[in-house]
Design a protein around this motif. Sequence first.
Motif, PDB file in Angstrom:
ATOM      1  N   GLN A   1      -4.002  11.325   4.235  1.00 45.99           N
ATOM      2  CA  GLN A   1      -4.440  10.147   4.978  1.00 45.99           C
ATOM      3  C   GLN A   1      -5.779   9.641   4.457  1.00 45.99           C
ATOM      4  OE1 GLN A   1      -4.376  10.717   9.208  1.00 45.99           O
ATOM      5  NE2 GLN A   1      -4.854   8.576   9.657  1.00 45.99           N
ATOM      6  N   SER A   2      -6.694  10.542   4.169  1.00 46.51           N
ATOM      7  CA  SER A   2      -7.998  10.101   3.671  1.00 46.51           C
ATOM      8  C   SER A   2      -7.864   9.488   2.272  1.00 46.51           C
ATOM      9  CB  SER A   2      -8.988  11.271   3.646  1.00 46.51           C
ATOM     10  OG  SER A   2      -8.647  12.220   2.660  1.00 46.51           O
ATOM     11  N   LYS A   3      -6.941  10.004   1.457  1.00 44.30           N
ATOM     12  CA  LYS A   3      -6.714   9.421   0.130  1.00 44.30           C
ATOM     13  C   LYS A   3      -6.135   8.014   0.238  1.00 44.30           C
ATOM     14  CE  LYS A   3      -6.060  13.729  -2.439  1.00 44.30           C
ATOM     15  NZ  LYS A   3      -5.089  14.554  -3.205  1.00 44.30           N
ATOM     16  N   GLN A   4      -5.205   7.826   1.176  1.00 43.22           N
ATOM     17  CA  GLN A   4      -4.636   6.498   1.386  1.00 43.22           C
ATOM     18  C   GLN A   4      -5.723   5.499   1.785  1.00 43.22           C
ATOM     19  OE1 GLN A   4      -1.058   5.420   1.433  1.00 43.22           O
ATOM     20  NE2 GLN A   4      -2.076   3.435   1.457  1.00 43.22           N
ATOM     21  N   LEU A   5      -6.601   5.911   2.681  1.00 43.15           N
ATOM     22  CA  LEU A   5      -7.693   5.037   3.110  1.00 43.15           C
ATOM     23  C   LEU A   5      -8.693   4.793   1.973  1.00 43.15           C
ATOM     24  CD1 LEU A   5      -8.327   6.476   6.690  1.00 43.15           C
ATOM     25  CD2 LEU A   5      -7.269   4.288   6.107  1.00 43.15           C
ATOM     26  N   ARG A   6      -8.889   5.798   1.148  1.00 45.59           N
ATOM     27  CA  ARG A   6      -9.790   5.610   0.009  1.00 45.59           C
ATOM     28  C   ARG A   6      -9.207   4.586  -0.967  1.00 45.59           C
ATOM     29  NH1 ARG A   6     -14.087   8.035  -2.075  1.00 45.59           N
ATOM     30  NH2 ARG A   6     -14.009   9.694  -0.498  1.00 45.59           N
ATOM     31  N   ALA A   7      -7.905   4.696  -1.237  1.00 51.70           N
ATOM     32  CA  ALA A   7      -7.281   3.734  -2.142  1.00 51.70           C
ATOM     33  C   ALA A   7      -7.373   2.318  -1.571  1.00 51.70           C
ATOM     34  CB  ALA A   7      -5.823   4.125  -2.393  1.00 51.70           C
ATOM     35  N   ASP A   8      -7.125   2.185  -0.259  1.00 52.56           N
ATOM     36  CA  ASP A   8      -7.239   0.864   0.374  1.00 52.56           C
ATOM     37  C   ASP A   8      -8.660   0.323   0.255  1.00 52.56           C
ATOM     38  OD1 ASP A   8      -4.580   1.072   1.094  1.00 52.56           O
ATOM     39  OD2 ASP A   8      -4.999   1.713   3.140  1.00 52.56           O
ATOM     40  N   SER A   9      -9.646   1.190   0.453  1.00 51.42           N
ATOM     41  CA  SER A   9     -11.050   0.765   0.376  1.00 51.42           C
ATOM     42  C   SER A   9     -11.416   0.360  -1.052  1.00 51.42           C
ATOM     43  CB  SER A   9     -11.968   1.892   0.856  1.00 51.42           C
ATOM     44  OG  SER A   9     -11.693   2.241   2.199  1.00 51.42           O
ATOM     45  N   LEU A  10     -10.952   1.121  -2.016  1.00 52.33           N
ATOM     46  CA  LEU A  10     -11.227   0.774  -3.416  1.00 52.33           C
ATOM     47  C   LEU A  10     -10.595  -0.572  -3.771  1.00 52.33           C
ATOM     48  CD1 LEU A  10     -10.663   4.276  -5.035  1.00 52.33           C
ATOM     49  CD2 LEU A  10     -12.843   3.045  -4.908  1.00 52.33           C
ATOM     50  N   ARG A  11      -9.377  -0.809  -3.277  1.00 55.39           N
ATOM     51  CA  ARG A  11      -8.723  -2.101  -3.525  1.00 55.39           C
ATOM     52  C   ARG A  11      -9.497  -3.226  -2.860  1.00 55.39           C
ATOM     53  NH1 ARG A  11      -5.307  -4.611  -0.228  1.00 55.39           N
ATOM     54  NH2 ARG A  11      -4.746  -2.694   0.910  1.00 55.39           N
ATOM     55  N   LYS A  12      -9.953  -3.000  -1.635  1.00 52.75           N
ATOM     56  CA  LYS A  12     -10.698  -4.040  -0.918  1.00 52.75           C
ATOM     57  C   LYS A  12     -12.034  -4.362  -1.579  1.00 52.75           C
ATOM     58  CE  LYS A  12      -8.362  -4.780   3.112  1.00 52.75           C
ATOM     59  NZ  LYS A  12      -8.172  -6.074   3.810  1.00 52.75           N
ATOM     60  N   THR A  13     -12.578  -3.410  -2.325  1.00 51.89           N
ATOM     61  CA  THR A  13     -13.848  -3.646  -3.016  1.00 51.89           C
ATOM     62  C   THR A  13     -13.627  -3.998  -4.485  1.00 51.89           C
ATOM     63  OG1 THR A  13     -14.045  -1.251  -3.426  1.00 51.89           O
ATOM     64  CG2 THR A  13     -15.155  -2.137  -1.485  1.00 51.89           C
ATOM     65  N   SER A  14     -12.367  -4.398  -4.822  1.00 55.65           N
ATOM     66  CA  SER A  14     -11.988  -4.865  -6.164  1.00 55.65           C
ATOM     67  C   SER A  14     -12.126  -3.794  -7.240  1.00 55.65           C
ATOM     68  CB  SER A  14     -12.815  -6.104  -6.561  1.00 55.65           C
ATOM     69  OG  SER A  14     -12.564  -7.159  -5.652  1.00 55.65           O
ATOM     70  N   GLN A  15     -12.113  -2.547  -6.849  1.00 54.38           N
ATOM     71  CA  GLN A  15     -12.100  -1.436  -7.813  1.00 54.38           C
ATOM     72  C   GLN A  15     -10.634  -1.072  -8.072  1.00 54.38           C
ATOM     73  OE1 GLN A  15     -15.391   1.551  -7.060  1.00 54.38           O
ATOM     74  NE2 GLN A  15     -15.553   0.402  -5.129  1.00 54.38           N
ATOM     75  N   LEU A  16      -9.937  -1.999  -8.741  1.00 53.25           N
ATOM     76  CA  LEU A  16      -8.481  -1.946  -8.805  1.00 53.25           C
ATOM     77  C   LEU A  16      -7.952  -0.765  -9.621  1.00 53.25           C
ATOM     78  CD1 LEU A  16      -7.704  -5.768  -9.186  1.00 53.25           C
ATOM     79  CD2 LEU A  16      -7.869  -4.391  -7.102  1.00 53.25           C
ATOM     80  N   ASP A  17      -8.600  -0.466 -10.740  1.00 53.99           N
ATOM     81  CA  ASP A  17      -8.126   0.640 -11.571  1.00 53.99           C
ATOM     82  C   ASP A  17      -8.196   1.969 -10.814  1.00 53.99           C
ATOM     83  OD1 ASP A  17      -7.618  -1.116 -13.615  1.00 53.99           O
ATOM     84  OD2 ASP A  17      -9.500  -0.710 -14.687  1.00 53.99           O
ATOM     85  N   GLN A  18      -9.311   2.194 -10.133  1.00 51.40           N
ATOM     86  CA  GLN A  18      -9.453   3.435  -9.365  1.00 51.40           C
ATOM     87  C   GLN A  18      -8.477   3.465  -8.193  1.00 51.40           C
ATOM     88  OE1 GLN A  18     -13.568   4.705  -8.511  1.00 51.40           O
ATOM     89  NE2 GLN A  18     -14.264   3.113  -9.915  1.00 51.40           N
ATOM     90  N   ALA A  19      -8.317   2.319  -7.557  1.00 54.32           N
ATOM     91  CA  ALA A  19      -7.386   2.248  -6.432  1.00 54.32           C
ATOM     92  C   ALA A  19      -5.970   2.602  -6.891  1.00 54.32           C
ATOM     93  CB  ALA A  19      -7.413   0.850  -5.819  1.00 54.32           C
ATOM     94  N   GLU A  20      -5.563   2.051  -8.038  1.00 51.65           N
ATOM     95  CA  GLU A  20      -4.209   2.317  -8.519  1.00 51.65           C
ATOM     96  C   GLU A  20      -4.024   3.797  -8.840  1.00 51.65           C
ATOM     97  OE1 GLU A  20      -0.898   0.529 -11.620  1.00 51.65           O
ATOM     98  OE2 GLU A  20      -2.775  -0.523 -11.231  1.00 51.65           O
ATOM     99  N   LEU A  21      -5.032   4.432  -9.407  1.00 51.08           N
ATOM    100  CA  LEU A  21      -4.943   5.860  -9.709  1.00 51.08           C
ATOM    101  C   LEU A  21      -4.733   6.687  -8.442  1.00 51.08           C
ATOM    102  CD1 LEU A  21      -7.712   6.292 -12.441  1.00 51.08           C
ATOM    103  CD2 LEU A  21      -5.231   6.458 -12.759  1.00 51.08           C
ATOM    104  N   VAL A  22      -5.473   6.352  -7.400  1.00 46.56           N
ATOM    105  CA  VAL A  22      -5.343   7.108  -6.148  1.00 46.56           C
ATOM    106  C   VAL A  22      -3.979   6.856  -5.515  1.00 46.56           C
ATOM    107  CG1 VAL A  22      -6.310   7.522  -3.854  1.00 46.56           C
ATOM    108  CG2 VAL A  22      -7.838   7.057  -5.774  1.00 46.56           C
ATOM    109  N   TYR A  23      -3.552   5.601  -5.509  1.00 47.77           N
ATOM    110  CA  TYR A  23      -2.224   5.292  -4.956  1.00 47.77           C
ATOM    111  C   TYR A  23      -1.141   6.085  -5.682  1.00 47.77           C
ATOM    112  CZ  TYR A  23      -3.738   1.244  -2.144  1.00 47.77           C
ATOM    113  OH  TYR A  23      -4.313   0.424  -1.198  1.00 47.77           O
ATOM    114  N   LYS A  24      -1.174   6.073  -7.007  1.00 51.27           N
ATOM    115  CA  LYS A  24      -0.122   6.742  -7.785  1.00 51.27           C
ATOM    116  C   LYS A  24      -0.152   8.256  -7.573  1.00 51.27           C
ATOM    117  CE  LYS A  24       0.618   3.266 -11.368  1.00 51.27           C
ATOM    118  NZ  LYS A  24       0.544   2.920 -12.806  1.00 51.27           N
ATOM    119  N   SER A  25      -1.343   8.812  -7.328  1.00 52.05           N
ATOM    120  CA  SER A  25      -1.415  10.250  -7.062  1.00 52.05           C
ATOM    121  C   SER A  25      -0.705  10.612  -5.761  1.00 52.05           C
ATOM    122  CB  SER A  25      -2.883  10.704  -6.995  1.00 52.05           C
ATOM    123  OG  SER A  25      -3.514  10.236  -5.802  1.00 52.05           O
TER     124      SER A  25
END
Length: 277
Positions: free
Chosen positions: A120-144
């Motif tokens: 759950q915390s990883k999902q929220l982290r990916a959402d937060s990274l996407r919301k802050t336009s850190q798209l590459d990092q967000a995609e890595l977390v989502y795929k994990s």
Amino acid sequence: MSSRLISGQFSRQLAMLALPLVLAACATPQRAPNAPAPAPEPATTPSAPNISATSPTQDALIEAERKELDREDEQTRKARAEREKNLHLKLVQTMIEQDNAYAALAHLDAYDQKWGSDRQSKQLRADSLRKTSQLDQAELVYKSLLSGQGQQKSGPVWYGLGKVAIERGDLKTAATRLEKSIQADPLNINAYSDLGLVYLLEGQKEPAYNTLMKANQLASGDSKIMANLALWGLVFDDFNMAMDIADRLQWSDNTRNQVMSQANSIKRRFDAKGNTQ
């Protein structure tokens, strides 16, 4: 005197002499006047039970009760920690919804430091990274989060990946990912809404309408989804539906002009690509 008479007299005399001897033998012996009194025999008292000793059965009961209390304490501690974790994650979710994603990332760092990261915390982290336009990092977390997970749990992950693709302007990839999100979670209203808009931008008239209508009815007339339907009406020349929605939402003239401007921009994009369906 006859011999029988003499024998009877002798027997009587012998009995008279023996009687005092028998009585003397049965009598309690008398203490001499100056003889010391005999020491009293020690009284025998029953031994008191050892109340401090416990039987093996009692020891087992005491140990079992102690372990039960320890288990109850451990369960209480776990329950309290679980409540605290859930409250922290709810706080992070609220921050993301209120566009405070940077603060959400800081709170997630604190959460991971205290309890360790979880799904759950990883999902929220990916959402937060996407919301802050850190798209590459967000995609890595989502795929994990996709590895080793069942289809149902993958719905929110595919939705996040679809949003990343939209942010990058890759609408074909976005459509594929959002379709996977809906397959995993058929009641994801946001996925229907965003996929309908992607179909609209790609010029797919019928898929866009059907998908937006699903989102609209599932959400019971959400204003954002109805606005997308109005945009669909303007793009594909269903002006009556567009005006009806504008009236129901009580749009101002400024809002109507903005939506009309968006529709014209999409039409020009279609003309440039020649892909209107």
